[in-house]
Write a protein that holds these residues in place. Structure first.
Motif, PDB file in Angstrom:
ATOM      1  N   SER A  95      81.996 -67.887  50.792  1.00  0.00           N
ATOM      2  CA  SER A  95      81.729 -66.521  51.224  1.00  0.00           C
ATOM      3  C   SER A  95      80.526 -66.009  50.435  1.00  0.00           C
ATOM      4  N   ILE A  96      79.467 -65.649  51.152  1.00  0.00           N
ATOM      5  CA  ILE A  96      78.201 -65.264  50.517  1.00  0.00           C
ATOM      6  C   ILE A  96      78.055 -63.740  50.565  1.00  0.00           C
ATOM      7  N   ASP A  97      77.834 -63.130  49.388  1.00  0.00           N
ATOM      8  CA  ASP A  97      77.722 -61.670  49.359  1.00  0.00           C
ATOM      9  C   ASP A  97      76.328 -61.168  48.989  1.00  0.00           C
ATOM     10  N   ALA A  98      75.443 -62.059  48.579  1.00  0.00           N
ATOM     11  CA  ALA A  98      74.071 -61.650  48.249  1.00  0.00           C
ATOM     12  C   ALA A  98      73.179 -62.879  48.241  1.00  0.00           C
ATOM     13  N   VAL A  99      71.890 -62.645  48.459  1.00  0.00           N
ATOM     14  CA  VAL A  99      70.922 -63.735  48.499  1.00  0.00           C
ATOM     15  C   VAL A  99      69.643 -63.285  47.787  1.00  0.00           C
ATOM     16  N   THR A 100      69.099 -64.174  46.983  1.00  0.00           N
ATOM     17  CA  THR A 100      67.811 -63.908  46.347  1.00  0.00           C
ATOM     18  C   THR A 100      66.790 -64.902  46.878  1.00  0.00           C
ATOM     19  N   VAL A 101      65.734 -64.376  47.470  1.00  0.00           N
ATOM     20  CA  VAL A 101      64.650 -65.209  47.990  1.00  0.00           C
ATOM     21  C   VAL A 101      63.569 -65.283  46.920  1.00  0.00           C
ATOM     22  N   GLY A 102      63.251 -66.499  46.485  1.00  0.00           N
ATOM     23  CA  GLY A 102      62.301 -66.669  45.391  1.00  0.00           C
ATOM     24  C   GLY A 102      60.899 -66.947  45.864  1.00  0.00           C
ATOM     25  N   THR A 103      60.393 -68.136  45.568  1.00  0.00           N
ATOM     26  CA  THR A 103      58.980 -68.445  45.747  1.00  0.00           C
ATOM     27  C   THR A 103      58.559 -68.613  47.208  1.00  0.00           C
ATOM     28  N   LEU A 104      59.510 -68.526  48.150  1.00  0.00           N
ATOM     29  CA  LEU A 104      59.111 -68.537  49.563  1.00  0.00           C
ATOM     30  C   LEU A 104      58.284 -67.302  49.901  1.00  0.00           C
ATOM     31  N   GLU A 105      58.569 -66.216  49.215  1.00  0.00           N
ATOM     32  CA  GLU A 105      57.885 -64.947  49.476  1.00  0.00           C
ATOM     33  C   GLU A 105      56.870 -64.670  48.359  1.00  0.00           C
ATOM     34  N   SER A 106      56.039 -63.670  48.602  1.00  0.00           N
ATOM     35  CA  SER A 106      55.029 -63.325  47.598  1.00  0.00           C
ATOM     36  C   SER A 106      55.679 -62.742  46.340  1.00  0.00           C
ATOM     37  N   GLU A 107      56.863 -62.160  46.502  1.00  0.00           N
ATOM     38  CA  GLU A 107      57.616 -61.656  45.353  1.00  0.00           C
ATOM     39  C   GLU A 107      59.097 -61.864  45.613  1.00  0.00           C
ATOM     40  N   GLU A 108      59.881 -61.883  44.556  1.00  0.00           N
ATOM     41  CA  GLU A 108      61.322 -62.122  44.688  1.00  0.00           C
ATOM     42  C   GLU A 108      61.972 -60.984  45.461  1.00  0.00           C
ATOM     43  N   THR A 109      62.844 -61.352  46.401  1.00  0.00           N
ATOM     44  CA  THR A 109      63.527 -60.368  47.237  1.00  0.00           C
ATOM     45  C   THR A 109      65.028 -60.545  47.109  1.00  0.00           C
ATOM     46  N   PHE A 110      65.739 -59.446  46.871  1.00  0.00           N
ATOM     47  CA  PHE A 110      67.198 -59.464  46.756  1.00  0.00           C
ATOM     48  C   PHE A 110      67.803 -58.851  48.011  1.00  0.00           C
TER      49      PHE A 110
END
Length: 288
Positions: free
Chosen positions: A265-280
């Protein structure tokens, strides 16, 4: 006078029957998902199964909006490269990707796909919340095996002169069957649908995003993709770059009809180096 059993379609159907009978059909590894709008049944009940009343209540518009938001491929490509196929079934959306040729894709595409699944779920969360509904999304891994034709046209029915009459021509062109190859005996889709159907009493709460462990097994064959599943998070990386971290709210042991698996069960995701800046991305306090 051409008859049905002289047609290519009839012979193709016989060939599928032969291969199934002789055990010659080849399973294809795949990943599949089911996104289900929760609360649709009660709205249908309130409308007494009258579609005009359902439309007046705004429910049909919600279904239309859901389709426009997430009823499109989240992984695009051209065969033999992996790409997503979508099937809309009333208040749910099925999605599936063949992984027979993982050599035609890369780690970045796989990670983008998981990110896109998360964003699609977030989109539906915000849509359904406004209407006091909910959504549940389940993504699983498995196989599929095509065992029958994908269509049944008038060629399987009509004896006709050549050329056929105007009505005969229309009948020959008419397809009576929707049987997508990608959904035929698809165990990944069957898992996702079954898990969703068990609902909250099994721990699969409304508004949850659930990833079944064999989903990660299937995509891990993609070259360059590394997946580290810990107690509290799942880290997806490529080239030693931290690209996607999935926060695990709960791990659910699932045992049903011979299917023994773990579901995250996933409650949050952090997108790292795929984007120009980290996204929560917060899937609990997701805002409106």
């Amino acid at each position: 006078m051409p008859s049905p059993w002289e047609k290519e379609e009839f012979n193709a159907a016989l060939e599928w029957e032969r291969k199934a009978r002789e055990g010659l059909l080849k399973p294809i590894p795949c990943i599949s998902g089911w996104m289900d709008i929760c609360g649709f049944g009660s709205r249908l009940e309130s409308a007494a199964w009258d579609l005009q009343k359902l439309q007046t209540s705004g429910m049909v518009n919600i279904l239309s909006e859901a389709y426009s938001r997430v009823g499109h491929p989240l992984w695009t490509g051209v065969s033999p490269a992996p790409h997503e196929i979508i099937l809309v079934l009333n208040d749910g959306i099925a999605r599936t990707v063949d992984l027979l040729h993982p050599e035609y894709t890369d780690a970045v595409q796989a990670i983008f796909y998981v990110r896109n699944i998360v964003l699609a779920h977030l989109n539906l969360l915000r849509l359904t919340h406004k209407s006091k509904l909910g959504v549940r999304a389940v993504i699983a891994g498995g196989e599929r095996i095509q065992f029958s034709p994908t269509q049944f046209t008038g060629n399987m029915i009509l004896h006709h002169e050549y050329p056929p009459s105007k009505i005969g021509k229309k009948l020959l062109d008419q397809n009576f069957l929707y049987n997508p190859a990608e959904i035929q005996m698809n165990t990944a889709f069957a898992k996702a649908y079954t898990i969703d159907s068990k609902g909250s009493k099994y721990g699969f709460t409304i508004n949850g995003l659930f990833l079944e462990e064999s989903f990660f097994d299937k995509i891990s064959i993609i070259e360059g993709l590394e997946i580290d599943i810990g107690e509290s998070s799942i880290l997806m990386t490529r080239s030693q770059l931290s690209d996607l971290r999935l926060s695990i709210k709960e791990t659910i042991d699932f045992n049903y009809l011979g299917l023994q698996t773990k579901i995250y069960s996933i409650d949050a995701v952090t997108v790292g180096t795929l984007e120009s800046e980290e996204t929560f991305i917060d899937l609990v306090n997701f805002g409106i």
